[in-house]
Design a protein around this motif. Structure first.
Motif, mmCIF file in Angstrom:
data_model
loop_
_atom_site.group_PDB
_atom_site.id
_atom_site.type_symbol
_atom_site.label_atom_id
_atom_site.label_comp_id
_atom_site.label_asym_id
_atom_site.label_seq_id
_atom_site.Cartn_x
_atom_site.Cartn_y
_atom_site.Cartn_z
ATOM 1 N N ALA A 129 0.806 -1.219 0.000
ATOM 2 C CA ALA A 129 0.000 0.000 0.000
ATOM 3 C C ALA A 129 0.840 1.271 0.000
ATOM 4 O O ALA A 129 0.307 2.364 -0.168
ATOM 5 N N LEU A 130 2.149 1.144 0.186
ATOM 6 C CA LEU A 130 2.993 2.334 0.337
ATOM 7 C C LEU A 130 3.345 3.048 -0.968
ATOM 8 O O LEU A 130 3.244 4.283 -1.022
ATOM 9 N N PRO A 131 3.793 2.369 -2.039
ATOM 10 C CA PRO A 131 4.514 3.076 -3.100
ATOM 11 C C PRO A 131 3.760 4.181 -3.823
ATOM 12 O O PRO A 131 4.178 5.349 -3.777
ATOM 13 N N LEU A 132 2.669 3.876 -4.536
ATOM 14 C CA LEU A 132 2.038 4.906 -5.363
ATOM 15 C C LEU A 132 1.504 6.056 -4.516
ATOM 16 O O LEU A 132 1.781 7.229 -4.785
ATOM 17 N N VAL A 133 0.750 5.715 -3.483
ATOM 18 C CA VAL A 133 0.181 6.765 -2.637
ATOM 19 C C VAL A 133 1.276 7.482 -1.853
ATOM 20 O O VAL A 133 1.266 8.714 -1.728
ATOM 21 N N GLY A 134 2.240 6.740 -1.329
ATOM 22 C CA GLY A 134 3.323 7.369 -0.579
ATOM 23 C C GLY A 134 4.147 8.304 -1.439
ATOM 24 O O GLY A 134 4.462 9.433 -1.042
ATOM 25 N N LEU A 135 4.505 7.837 -2.635
ATOM 26 C CA LEU A 135 5.287 8.653 -3.569
ATOM 27 C C LEU A 135 4.516 9.891 -3.992
ATOM 28 O O LEU A 135 5.042 11.017 -3.967
ATOM 29 N N THR A 136 3.264 9.711 -4.365
ATOM 30 C CA THR A 136 2.427 10.829 -4.801
ATOM 31 C C THR A 136 2.264 11.855 -3.691
ATOM 32 O O THR A 136 2.364 13.068 -3.923
ATOM 33 N N THR A 137 2.004 11.381 -2.487
ATOM 34 C CA THR A 137 1.751 12.287 -1.365
ATOM 35 C C THR A 137 3.026 12.986 -0.926
ATOM 36 O O THR A 137 3.005 14.191 -0.620
ATOM 37 N N TYR A 138 4.131 12.264 -0.886
ATOM 38 C CA TYR A 138 5.403 12.894 -0.516
ATOM 39 C C TYR A 138 5.734 14.030 -1.479
ATOM 40 O O TYR A 138 6.089 15.138 -1.046
ATOM 41 N N ARG A 139 5.626 13.774 -2.767
ATOM 42 C CA ARG A 139 5.944 14.835 -3.744
ATOM 43 C C ARG A 139 4.981 16.005 -3.595
ATOM 44 O O ARG A 139 5.401 17.174 -3.661
ATOM 45 N N ALA A 140 3.687 15.705 -3.388
ATOM 46 C CA ALA A 140 2.699 16.772 -3.263
ATOM 47 C C ALA A 140 2.974 17.652 -2.041
ATOM 48 O O ALA A 140 2.909 18.882 -2.122
ATOM 49 N N LEU A 141 3.266 17.039 -0.924
ATOM 50 C CA LEU A 141 3.458 17.798 0.320
ATOM 51 C C LEU A 141 4.798 18.521 0.362
ATOM 52 O O LEU A 141 4.866 19.688 0.779
ATOM 53 N N PHE A 142 5.867 17.835 -0.047
ATOM 54 C CA PHE A 142 7.207 18.344 0.242
ATOM 55 C C PHE A 142 7.946 18.845 -0.997
ATOM 56 O O PHE A 142 8.426 19.978 -0.996
ATOM 57 N N THR A 143 8.036 18.038 -2.064
ATOM 58 C CA THR A 143 8.756 18.487 -3.255
ATOM 59 C C THR A 143 8.033 19.658 -3.907
ATOM 60 O O THR A 143 8.653 20.679 -4.236
ATOM 61 N N ARG A 144 6.733 19.536 -4.094
ATOM 62 C CA ARG A 144 5.948 20.595 -4.713
ATOM 63 C C ARG A 144 5.389 21.574 -3.683
ATOM 64 O O ARG A 144 5.447 22.782 -3.870
ATOM 65 N N GLY A 145 4.816 21.054 -2.607
ATOM 66 C CA GLY A 145 4.133 21.910 -1.639
ATOM 67 C C GLY A 145 5.025 22.611 -0.636
ATOM 68 O O GLY A 145 4.590 23.537 0.048
ATOM 69 N N ARG A 146 6.274 22.159 -0.493
ATOM 70 C CA ARG A 146 7.269 22.797 0.389
ATOM 71 C C ARG A 146 6.775 22.890 1.844
ATOM 72 O O ARG A 146 7.059 23.848 2.554
#
Length: 326
Positions: A129-146
Motif C-alpha cells: 500500500a505504500l509506493p504509489l500513494v506514498g510517492l504521490t503524497t510525498y511529492r505533493a506535500l514536500f517536493t511541490r508543496g514545500r
C-alpha cells in the motif's frame, strides 16, 4: 501464472481470474513473486479504458513481494522511466499497469531500479500500500508543496489513500492537519492518525469553517486537493498560500476568480506520482520520523479483485484496499 485479466474495458465484472503468460527475462528487468497488491483509483480508470491499455491486460501499479533472482523482499516503485529532471517526468514516463502488465498477478516484471528493499516493520499489505500513494503524497506535500514543520495543511477527503497518507506524513514532520469529509466517522478516524479536526464538506461554506480551524487567522499554508474543488481550496488559503492539485475525483474543470487569485499571491501547483529521488526522500522520512504505516481498509484474495474494485468504487472505506496471495 494466474492473474486478474481484463479482456474488455468496462465494469469491474470484466476482471477475470485466469491464466496469463509468465514475464520473460530481459536485461535490466527483474521478476517479482508478489505477496500483496494494493488498489488505486487509477486502476479503475485503466479498467474503463482511459489510458488505452493493450488487451488482454493485467492492471495494477502497487505491489510487494520477493525478487525471483535474488530472494530479496522488495516493494515496487510504479513510476517507470521518470528521467533525470525532477521538475516533471520525461516523455517515456508511464505508470506500471498502464501499458506494462501490472501487479494483479502472481508475478510481475519491472525495471531493476523499480524494485527497492521492503521497509522494515511493514506487513506485506502495508508494504504493497505504500509506493504509489506514498510517492504521490510525498511529492505533493514536500517536493511541490514545500510543507515545513509548524505550518498548517488542509487535506480534502479524509478517507482515501492519499488523504490518510498525507495526514500521517504531515503530522510526522510537525505540521498541523485539518481534513474534510462527508462523514463524521471518517473525520474521527483522521483524528486518530493525528489530525486536529475536520469539517463536513456537505455543509454550506465549509471552506470558511475549515479556515477557522487553521493555525493562524489568515488560513492554511497549504491545501492538498485531490478532488477538484479549486474555488473552495483557494478560499481556505492564507494570503501567499499554496494549493497543490493532484486529482479530479469530483470535478475535472474548475473556475477561479483570476483577480482574487493574483492579489492573494497564491501558488497553484500540479503534481502526480514522483521521481526516484522523491521515493528515496519518502523512505528517508519514514526512517527518521514517527510516521504511521499505511492504513489498510480491507483485504481480499487475489481472485476477488472484481469485488475489491466494487468496494473501492463505493467510496465508503477508510484507507487502502489490498489483494493478497494465498
Amino acid at each position: 501464472m494466474r492473474a486478474v485479466v481484463l479482456r474488455e474495458f468496462g465494469a469491474a465484472r470484466n476482471l477475470r481470474f485466469a491464466d496469463f503468460p509468465d514475464p520473460q527475462p530481459e536485461a535490466g528487468w527483474t521478476t517479482i513473486r508478489l505477496r500483496a497488491t494494493a488498489l488505486n483509483w487509477h486502476d479503475v480508470l485503466v479498467r474503463q479504458g482511459r489510458y488505452h491499455s493493450p488487451l488482454p491486460h493485467v492492471l495494477g501499479a502497487d505491489g510487494a513481494g520477493v525478487r525471483v533472482d535474488t530472494g530479496e523482499e522488495v516493494v515496487i516503485v510504479p513510476s517507470l522511466w521518470w528521467g533525470e529532471d525532477d521538475s516533471a517526468p520525461g516523455v517515456d514516463w508511464q505508470i506500471l499497469g498502464d501499458h506494462q502488465p501490472g501487479t494483479y498477478a502472481e508475478l510481475v516484471r519491472v525495471p531493476v531500479e523499480c524494485a527497492v528493499p521492503k521497509p522494515a516493520g511493514l506487513s506485506w499489505p502495508e508494504a504493497a500500500a505504500l509506493p504509489l500513494v506514498g510517492l504521490t503524497t510525498y511529492r505533493a506535500l514536500f517536493t511541490r508543496g514545500r510543507l515545513r514543520a509548524g505550518e498548517s495543511v488542509l487535506v480534502l477527503g479524509a478517507g482515501g489513500g492519499v488523504a490518510t497518507m498525507a495526514v500521517s506524513l504531515a503530522v510526522g514532520i510537525g505540521a498541523a492537519v485539518v481534513v474534510t469529509s462527508s462523514s463524521a466517522a471518517k473525520i474521527a478516524r483522521a483524528r486518530s492518525l493525528g489530525a486536529s479536526g475536520g469539517v463536513l464538506y456537505t455543509e454550506p461554506d465549509w471552506a470558511q469553517a475549515a479556515k477557522e480551524r487553521s493555525l493562524g487567522e489568515g488560513g492554511f499554508d497549504l491545501v492538498l486537493d485531490s478532488v477538484g474543488s479549486w474555488q473552495e481550496s483557494i478560499q481556505a488559503l492564507r494570503p501567499g498560500g499554496r494549493l497543490v492539485v493532484l486529482g479530479a475525483s469530483r470535478a475535472q474543470e474548475a473556475l477561479i476568480d483570476v483577480r482574487r487569485f493574483y492579489f492573494g499571491q497564491y501558488d497553484l501547483l500540479g503534481t502526480t506520482m514522483g521521481s526516484p529521488r522523491d521515493f528515496a526522500g519518502l523512505l528517508a522520512l519514514l526512517e527518521s520520523q514517527q510516521v504511521a504505516p499505511p492504513v489498510i481498509d480491507k483485504v481480499f484474495p487475489l481472485d476477488q479483485a472484481d469485488q475489491a474494485q466494487h468496494h473501492l468504487e463505493r467510496g465508503d472505506g477508510f484507507g487502502r484496499i489490498v489483494l493478497v496471495q494465498d
